[in-house]
Write a protein that holds these residues in place. Sequence first.
Motif, PDB file in Angstrom:
ATOM      1  N   HIS A 127       0.832  -1.190   0.000  1.00 32.46           N
ATOM      2  CA  HIS A 127       0.000   0.000   0.000  1.00 32.46           C
ATOM      3  C   HIS A 127       0.872   1.247   0.000  1.00 32.46           C
ATOM      4  N   LYS A 128       0.323   2.311  -0.521  1.00 30.74           N
ATOM      5  CA  LYS A 128       1.040   3.579  -0.564  1.00 30.74           C
ATOM      6  C   LYS A 128       1.015   4.234   0.805  1.00 30.74           C
ATOM      7  N   LEU A 129       2.169   4.712   1.255  1.00 31.09           N
ATOM      8  CA  LEU A 129       2.222   5.450   2.516  1.00 31.09           C
ATOM      9  C   LEU A 129       1.376   6.719   2.424  1.00 31.09           C
ATOM     10  N   PRO A 130       0.710   7.102   3.502  1.00 29.50           N
ATOM     11  CA  PRO A 130      -0.116   8.320   3.476  1.00 29.50           C
ATOM     12  C   PRO A 130       0.688   9.590   3.680  1.00 29.50           C
ATOM     13  N   ILE A 131       2.002   9.496   3.632  1.00 23.55           N
ATOM     14  CA  ILE A 131       2.864  10.663   3.796  1.00 23.55           C
ATOM     15  C   ILE A 131       3.845  10.734   2.638  1.00 23.55           C
ATOM     16  N   MET A 185      11.303   5.745   5.259  1.00 22.13           N
ATOM     17  CA  MET A 185      10.135   4.985   4.800  1.00 22.13           C
ATOM     18  C   MET A 185       9.655   5.477   3.434  1.00 22.13           C
ATOM     19  N   VAL A 186       9.575   6.797   3.288  1.00 20.05           N
ATOM     20  CA  VAL A 186       9.144   7.371   2.013  1.00 20.05           C
ATOM     21  C   VAL A 186      10.144   7.044   0.915  1.00 20.05           C
ATOM     22  N   PHE A 187      11.429   7.148   1.210  1.00  9.38           N
ATOM     23  CA  PHE A 187      12.463   6.863   0.224  1.00  9.38           C
ATOM     24  C   PHE A 187      12.382   5.414  -0.267  1.00  9.38           C
ATOM     25  N   LEU A 188      12.106   4.486   0.634  1.00 11.49           N
ATOM     26  CA  LEU A 188      12.033   3.082   0.238  1.00 11.49           C
ATOM     27  C   LEU A 188      10.879   2.815  -0.727  1.00 11.49           C
ATOM     28  N   GLN A 189       9.823   3.621  -0.676  1.00 12.09           N
ATOM     29  CA  GLN A 189       8.706   3.446  -1.603  1.00 12.09           C
ATOM     30  C   GLN A 189       8.914   4.182  -2.923  1.00 12.09           C
ATOM     31  N   SER A 190       9.969   4.955  -3.027  1.00 13.77           N
ATOM     32  CA  SER A 190      10.271   5.648  -4.274  1.00 13.77           C
ATOM     33  C   SER A 190      10.981   4.697  -5.232  1.00 13.77           C
ATOM     34  N   LYS A 191      11.337   5.192  -6.404  1.00 13.70           N
ATOM     35  CA  LYS A 191      12.087   4.374  -7.363  1.00 13.70           C
ATOM     36  C   LYS A 191      13.569   4.289  -7.002  1.00 13.70           C
ATOM     37  N   ARG A 192      13.962   5.010  -5.982  1.00 12.11           N
ATOM     38  CA  ARG A 192      15.340   5.007  -5.471  1.00 12.11           C
ATOM     39  C   ARG A 192      16.362   5.396  -6.542  1.00 12.11           C
ATOM     40  N   PRO A 194      18.725   8.627  -8.300  1.00 15.87           N
ATOM     41  CA  PRO A 194      19.508   9.705  -7.686  1.00 15.87           C
ATOM     42  C   PRO A 194      18.684  10.895  -7.229  1.00 15.87           C
ATOM     43  N   VAL A 195      17.620  11.246  -7.975  1.00 18.64           N
ATOM     44  CA  VAL A 195      16.797  12.386  -7.559  1.00 18.64           C
ATOM     45  C   VAL A 195      16.083  12.080  -6.246  1.00 18.64           C
ATOM     46  N   ASP A 196      15.681  10.824  -6.051  1.00 16.02           N
ATOM     47  CA  ASP A 196      15.053  10.435  -4.785  1.00 16.02           C
ATOM     48  C   ASP A 196      16.058  10.523  -3.641  1.00 16.02           C
ATOM     49  N   ALA A 197      17.296  10.131  -3.933  1.00 18.34           N
ATOM     50  CA  ALA A 197      18.350  10.208  -2.923  1.00 18.34           C
ATOM     51  C   ALA A 197      18.637  11.657  -2.540  1.00 18.34           C
ATOM     52  N   VAL A 198      18.587  12.567  -3.536  1.00 16.58           N
ATOM     53  CA  VAL A 198      18.825  13.989  -3.260  1.00 16.58           C
ATOM     54  C   VAL A 198      17.738  14.535  -2.335  1.00 16.58           C
ATOM     55  N   LEU A 199      16.486  14.168  -2.603  1.00 12.76           N
ATOM     56  CA  LEU A 199      15.385  14.621  -1.747  1.00 12.76           C
ATOM     57  C   LEU A 199      15.535  14.085  -0.326  1.00 12.76           C
ATOM     58  N   PHE A 200      15.889  12.804  -0.228  1.00 14.57           N
ATOM     59  CA  PHE A 200      16.089  12.189   1.084  1.00 14.57           C
ATOM     60  C   PHE A 200      17.219  12.879   1.849  1.00 14.57           C
ATOM     61  N   LEU A 201      18.327  13.154   1.165  1.00 16.78           N
ATOM     62  CA  LEU A 201      19.458  13.808   1.815  1.00 16.78           C
ATOM     63  C   LEU A 201      19.142  15.250   2.174  1.00 16.78           C
ATOM     64  N   ALA A 202      18.378  15.933   1.326  1.00 18.22           N
ATOM     65  CA  ALA A 202      18.032  17.329   1.608  1.00 18.22           C
ATOM     66  C   ALA A 202      17.244  17.443   2.915  1.00 18.22           C
ATOM     67  N   LEU A 381      14.471 -10.523  -3.576  1.00 17.53           N
ATOM     68  CA  LEU A 381      15.918 -10.587  -3.673  1.00 17.53           C
ATOM     69  C   LEU A 381      16.563  -9.263  -4.029  1.00 17.53           C
ATOM     70  N   ASP A 382      15.799  -8.313  -4.570  1.00 14.58           N
ATOM     71  CA  ASP A 382      16.393  -7.068  -5.057  1.00 14.58           C
ATOM     72  C   ASP A 382      16.102  -5.937  -4.088  1.00 14.58           C
ATOM     73  N   ALA A 383      17.110  -5.531  -3.338  1.00 17.29           N
ATOM     74  CA  ALA A 383      16.910  -4.487  -2.328  1.00 17.29           C
ATOM     75  C   ALA A 383      16.625  -3.137  -2.951  1.00 17.29           C
ATOM     76  N   SER A 384      16.989  -2.961  -4.214  1.00 21.19           N
ATOM     77  CA  SER A 384      16.834  -1.656  -4.828  1.00 21.19           C
ATOM     78  C   SER A 384      15.619  -1.561  -5.735  1.00 21.19           C
ATOM     79  N   ALA A 385      14.835  -2.621  -5.837  1.00 27.36           N
ATOM     80  CA  ALA A 385      13.687  -2.615  -6.734  1.00 27.36           C
ATOM     81  C   ALA A 385      12.438  -2.153  -6.007  1.00 27.36           C
ATOM     82  N   PRO A 386      11.805  -1.064  -6.460  1.00 23.15           N
ATOM     83  CA  PRO A 386      10.558  -0.648  -5.839  1.00 23.15           C
ATOM     84  C   PRO A 386       9.470  -1.663  -6.100  1.00 23.15           C
ATOM     85  N   VAL A 387       8.480  -1.717  -5.234  1.00 22.09           N
ATOM     86  CA  VAL A 387       7.427  -2.710  -5.323  1.00 22.09           C
ATOM     87  C   VAL A 387       6.128  -2.033  -5.719  1.00 22.09           C
TER      88      VAL A 387
END
Length: 408
Positions: A127-131, A185-192, A194-202, A381-387
Amino acid sequence: MRREDELPFGTTVRESIRSENGDSPFANLFFLVGLLCLSLQFVSIGGAQPGQLWALAALTLFFAKNSIPVLGREILVYGLFLSTAVWLTLYSGYAHVKAPQQVMKFAVVYPAFFLVGRHLGRYYLKHKLPIGYPMIVLFFVFEIAVQKFEAPVIYKYVYFSIDAIHGSFLERNWFALFFFAVSYMVFLQSKRKPVDAVLFLAINVANALVSESKSVLIPCGIVVLLQVRGHTGIKMLLVAAGSAFYVWRFAPELSGHMLDERIKDERGLAFVISTGIAARDWLGHGFGFVEAYFSGTGIYVMGLGKGVNSIFLTPLDFFLIAGIPGILVWLIFFCGFGFGWVATASVIPIAAWSFTNPMHQSELTYLLLGYLISYSRGTGLDASAPVERMGNSTTRRQNRLLTTGISS
């Protein structure tokens, strides 16, 4: 509570997946209420914080629905740790301070948060996070305003690190942990990407700036390195930029007189004394020993003593509490040992952070660990694959489960 390889009686795998893919506004509202309750750490209702009452209510609800995944080794190892620690508290002969409160936390409160996290991680895998980041930023600004305007009831002045923002949290480190946790939590639901990483780091650079929590940048760097697939050059550039920011902002606190003070009077001295205690009695000392020892010794250690129930180094504190069973708890729950490499990659940022802060003394840590273990085990098996979580589609792992008859 049920094992992860079992389903509720009379439910097929296909029915279980279909029922969990349906939208549930109540579940999202309950999650949001929980996050709000977790932030109100100065509020007390009958001696308990709102977040603790929320977790116990959630646990009761999930138990009634038989929807908490758990493994036998989790129960076995934590039961061994708890029974050993309680026995040492009662019969080791050492002095203890506030032992009943610590027993209550480790026997009821922390397991409740972990089990609730296990359920939420499994639920939000589908399910999609509500945040999202906008909501995180809004709440971030709200917390700053809480402190700036000294909001009644939910804010109190804290004498430690008076220039840092802690908002409605008891201290700055729990403020930093909260915003790291929700952004992770939000980052893990993204496509992960580089742009997602920038938002997470910001988000977390701002988090470090206002909370003055130097250590929060450590797990952030590990998350970027382990959870972003490929893009090695960009990842290294982001980590280098974060390191440069760290040096620019916190170098004065880690050099010269301040560094010498930390080594001789604070963390360095605490480490030397604590390892000496552990070496003399490696069986453990029970709950409440650290506060009793450092408040009664003639040696002054900055940051320890009356009112402080743990040292800064989580695995060493677990060892002081219960010896080898304490280390096993840290390895399994903080390092993901035995859950597979995907789970380990998800929780290892928290394990790294626990070397610099007493992360095991925060309810939110256990909620996050439970969430990450369930979420990562479900991604396959794929830690980097969004679901894919929306609609009627099933994940690759779920498709495999339909043919094997095993529940995630």
